[in-house]
Structure formats: C-alpha cells, structure tokens
Scaffold this active site. Structure first.
Site, PDB file in Angstrom:
ATOM      1  N   LYS A  72     -11.950 -21.908   3.881  1.00  0.00           N
ATOM      2  CA  LYS A  72     -10.972 -21.496   4.891  1.00  0.00           C
ATOM      3  C   LYS A  72     -10.377 -22.724   5.547  1.00  0.00           C
ATOM      4  O   LYS A  72     -11.041 -23.744   5.692  1.00  0.00           O
ATOM      5  CB  LYS A  72     -11.643 -20.643   5.978  1.00  0.00           C
ATOM      6  CG  LYS A  72     -10.696 -19.663   6.665  1.00  0.00           C
ATOM      7  CD  LYS A  72     -10.580 -18.393   5.842  1.00  0.00           C
ATOM      8  CE  LYS A  72      -9.664 -17.374   6.464  1.00  0.00           C
ATOM      9  NZ  LYS A  72      -9.745 -16.078   5.768  1.00  0.00           N
ATOM     10  N   GLY A 170      -4.641  -2.939  15.290  1.00  0.00           N
ATOM     11  CA  GLY A 170      -3.909  -4.109  14.810  1.00  0.00           C
ATOM     12  C   GLY A 170      -2.835  -3.687  13.814  1.00  0.00           C
ATOM     13  O   GLY A 170      -3.132  -3.084  12.792  1.00  0.00           O
ATOM     14  N   GLY A 172      -0.344  -5.793  12.382  1.00  0.00           N
ATOM     15  CA  GLY A 172       0.333  -6.956  11.799  1.00  0.00           C
ATOM     16  C   GLY A 172       0.795  -6.620  10.391  1.00  0.00           C
ATOM     17  O   GLY A 172       0.993  -5.450  10.059  1.00  0.00           O
ATOM     18  N   VAL A 174      -0.782  -6.582   7.555  1.00  0.00           N
ATOM     19  CA  VAL A 174      -1.690  -5.705   6.818  1.00  0.00           C
ATOM     20  C   VAL A 174      -1.840  -4.344   7.533  1.00  0.00           C
ATOM     21  O   VAL A 174      -1.647  -3.290   6.924  1.00  0.00           O
ATOM     22  CB  VAL A 174      -3.066  -6.373   6.613  1.00  0.00           C
ATOM     23  CG1 VAL A 174      -4.014  -5.420   5.913  1.00  0.00           C
ATOM     24  CG2 VAL A 174      -2.917  -7.653   5.795  1.00  0.00           C
ATOM     25  N   GLY A 175      -2.147  -4.375   8.833  1.00  0.00           N
ATOM     26  CA  GLY A 175      -2.347  -3.123   9.582  1.00  0.00           C
ATOM     27  C   GLY A 175      -1.101  -2.237   9.537  1.00  0.00           C
ATOM     28  O   GLY A 175      -1.203  -1.015   9.384  1.00  0.00           O
TER      29      GLY A 175
HETATM   30  N1  PHE Z   1      -6.127 -14.056   4.026  1.00  0.00           N
HETATM   31  C1  PHE Z   1      -6.618 -13.918   2.692  1.00  0.00           C
HETATM   32  C2  PHE Z   1      -8.054 -13.397   2.767  1.00  0.00           C
HETATM   33  O1  PHE Z   1      -8.689 -13.492   3.793  1.00  0.00           O
HETATM   34  C3  PHE Z   1      -6.552 -15.271   2.041  1.00  0.00           C
HETATM   35  C4  PHE Z   1      -5.873 -15.389   0.701  1.00  0.00           C
HETATM   36  C5  PHE Z   1      -4.932 -14.509   0.255  1.00  0.00           C
HETATM   37  C6  PHE Z   1      -6.233 -16.427  -0.113  1.00  0.00           C
HETATM   38  C7  PHE Z   1      -4.370 -14.640  -0.984  1.00  0.00           C
HETATM   39  C8  PHE Z   1      -5.689 -16.603  -1.356  1.00  0.00           C
HETATM   40  C9  PHE Z   1      -4.749 -15.696  -1.789  1.00  0.00           C
HETATM   41  O2  PHE Z   1      -8.573 -12.869   1.823  1.00  0.00           O
END
Ligand code: PHE
Length: 343
Positions: A72, A170, A172, A174-175
């Site tokens: 990360k 949430g 955003g 995704v949500g």
């Molecule tokens: N935010 C994504 C996750 O937590 C990170 C990610 C997405 C990494 C796409 C690589 C490709 O899974």
C-alpha cells in the site's frame, strides 16, 4: 517478528510530503495495493494505516487466488489543500520505481485513474490508467454485490437481493455504484457529502446508517468502523462491504459472531477491483472474462460462509487461516509450546 518485507518512508523531493510505501509480502508474487492520498493527524498515523492496509492486501490477493502479495502507498497530505497533486504523484512514482517491480500500485481513497497516468510518468508499475483497465470501482462494486448474493443465499435462503434491505455507508465511487446496482432493494444510504443523495433511497446520517434495522450493513467508506462499542449498537443481521479493514481489531469478529451478526471479511468482498485490473493488464483476460472472474467472488464467499458455519467459527477466522496458513501454523505451535511449558 516484523511482519513487513519492506517499508519506505521519505519526504518527497518534489512535494515535500511524507511518502510511505509498505510492502507486506511478495511470497505469492509481486505486491499490489492502492495509493491513498489523505490527511492524517500525524504522518505516523499514515504509516500505521499503510502497515495495516498492506497486510490486508496480502489476505485479499490470497483469498482471490491471485499470484500477488499485499502492499500500500500512503501520502499524508495537509488538510488545508496547500499541496501539489502532480508533485505528490511524481514522488509516489519515483519511490515505486526504486522497488524494481516488487510492488505496483493502483487507485484508492483519494486517487483515480487520471492520477495513475501521472504516477506512470515515473514508473511502469501502476494499474488502472485510463488507457489500460481504467476505473476499478465498477468491478469492486460488482464483486461486492456478488458477495451479497452469496451472503443472502446463506443467511436468508435466497440470493434474490430485491427481497432484502441494505444500509450503505459511504457513497464514493464504489459505494455509489453499489447503490445503483441494488436499486431494486430497500436502501438506506449515507455519506458525509450531502450532494451524493441517491434517488429512491432513504437518506440518513452516518451514525443512524450504522445502526439501521436492515438485513445487511454495507460499509463502503473508511475502515475501523466496527469496534466493541459500535458492534454493541448494530441492528443488522449481517455486515458485508468493500471498505478495507472494517474491524478495528481481529477480535471484533468474535464480538459480531457472538451477537449473531454474520460478518463477511472485506478481504473477500472487496477484491473485484484487483481481480479485474490484474486480469486485464497481466493475464490477457477480455473484459467479459474479467467480469466473470469478479462474479466468482460469490463462490469464494459462499464456500467461506459454509466452512465457517460447519465449524461454528466467524468467517474472518477461516479467511485468515486460508490466507496466511504459515502464520496460523506458527501460532498453533507457539500455543502448544506455551501449554507444554506450563506443565
Ligand atoms: N484500492 C484497490 C484495493 O484496495 C487497489 C487496487 C485496485 C490495486 C486496482 C491495483 C489495481 O483493492
């Protein structure tokens, strides 16, 4: 033992900001994990987040069966907006370039595909550029809904989501996409940003959303919301969402289990984005194939829920054991040695 393979912390030469890249594991393959740009009270809080989130990515990759480990990136940004986004992204790219391919990043909280293109000016090791697999959030949302179907089948005897109620915390990228995919269901939604209201859904405050009397709570914002204090106030039957690290502590899974609330670990639910991006960019999957791979999260979740039910333990316990068999073996040996030495 220090659990991380490598952690880089530096003041970014272009941005002056703390740039933190945590590589938790490359045991299964190169580490992957998003780049988070976010204010923290102190850079050490950003470091703590990077350490936790990168370890969670190791579990996420393993449970999804991907040949990757967890990493990360966190950039601690000032909350007053006095910073340069391109400079921060260039510092991220230059730092990742030094890791020589043992870690690749992607979008996360505070970043999107356009930012990945800026990181790519300094390193090849970045997913989800607009001209590659693009935005990963629709796939993460699709995978979440697949997990919800498996959960509802297991818990309520039918995968038909239109018969169920959900509280989405949430809204955003995704949500918001999850809310659209669930538009046939009864929805309660909330976000700190009032402009994200969803037509046809009941709007409420984040506190009330967390305590909503619904079939499933879907955490889709930041982590750490499930604590001993909040678990005691929940009124849902189950929790399953894509937010990373929803439990403040591993033991909180047991508190949920004891209250009869079925918790599907975010490491399983939220894997759609990485399955889709790595499938398209590394494994030559077509868009249709990649989406089918994401839908298979339903099978993974179903298997996990059945295994946990058969043993009478929280699904999080089975998930951790599956993802890090080495660690649980070490733990059980240590426990046995403690028992022996007490005799
Ligand atoms: N935010 C994504 C996750 O937590 C990170 C990610 C997405 C990494 C796409 C690589 C490709 O899974």
């Amino acid at each position: 033992m220090f659990p991380h393979e490598r952690v880089m912390i530096r003041r970014g030469p272009e941005s002056g900001l703390p740039i933190i890249v945590a590589v938790h594991s490359t045991a299964r393959g190169p580490a992957i994990g998003g780049c988070r740009l976010k204010p923290y009270p102190d850079w050490r809080d950003g470091l703590a987040d990077a350490l936790r989130l990168s370890a969670a990515m190791t579990d996420k990759c393993a449970l999804a069966g991907l040949p990757h480990g967890g990493g990360k990136t966190v950039v601690v940004v000032p909350s007053d907006g006095s910073w340069s986004r391109p400079a921060a992204l260039h510092d991220v790219g230059a730092t990742i370039a030094e890791l020589g391919g043992s870690y690749a990043t992607g979008p996360d909280v505070g970043t999107g595909p356009a930012d990945m293109a800026v990181i790519a000016e300094r390193t090849e090791h970045v997913f989800c550029r607009p001209d590659r697999s693009g935005d990963s959030s629709p796939a993460t949302a699709l995978g979440t809904v697949a997990a919800l179907r498996a959960l509802c089948e297991h818990r309520f005897g039918s995968p038909d989501l239109s018969r169920r109620s959900f509280a989405i915390l949430g809204l955003g990228r995704v949500g918001g996409a999850i809310a659209r995919l669930l538009d046939g269901s009864r929805l309660i939604v909330s976000d700190l940003d009032e402009s994200r209201r969803v037509p046809g859904a009941q709007w409420t405050s984040p506190e009330k959303c967390l305590q909503a009397d619904v079939d499933v709570l879907v955490p889709a914002a930041l982590g750490g919301l499930l604590t001993a204090a909040t678990v005691a106030t929940l009124r849902c039957s189950a929790v399953a969402g894509p937010a990373n690290n929803q439990l403040d502590h591993d033991d909180t899974a047991t508190l949920l289990h004891d209250r009869g609330i079925l918790f599907v670990p975010d490491a399983v639910v939220g894997a759609g984005g990485i399955i889709h991006a790595t499938g398209i960019e590394l494994r030559g999957r077509t868009p249709t194939e990649a989406l089918a791979d994401v839908e298979a999260i339903a099978d993974t979740a179903g298997r996990l829920l059945r295994a946990a039910a058969a043993e009478g333990v929280p699904p999080a316990v089975v998930a951790r054991r599956t993802a890090r068999p080495q660690e649980s073996r070490t733990r059980s040996i240590a426990a046995r040695e403690r028992r022996v030495s007490r005799r």
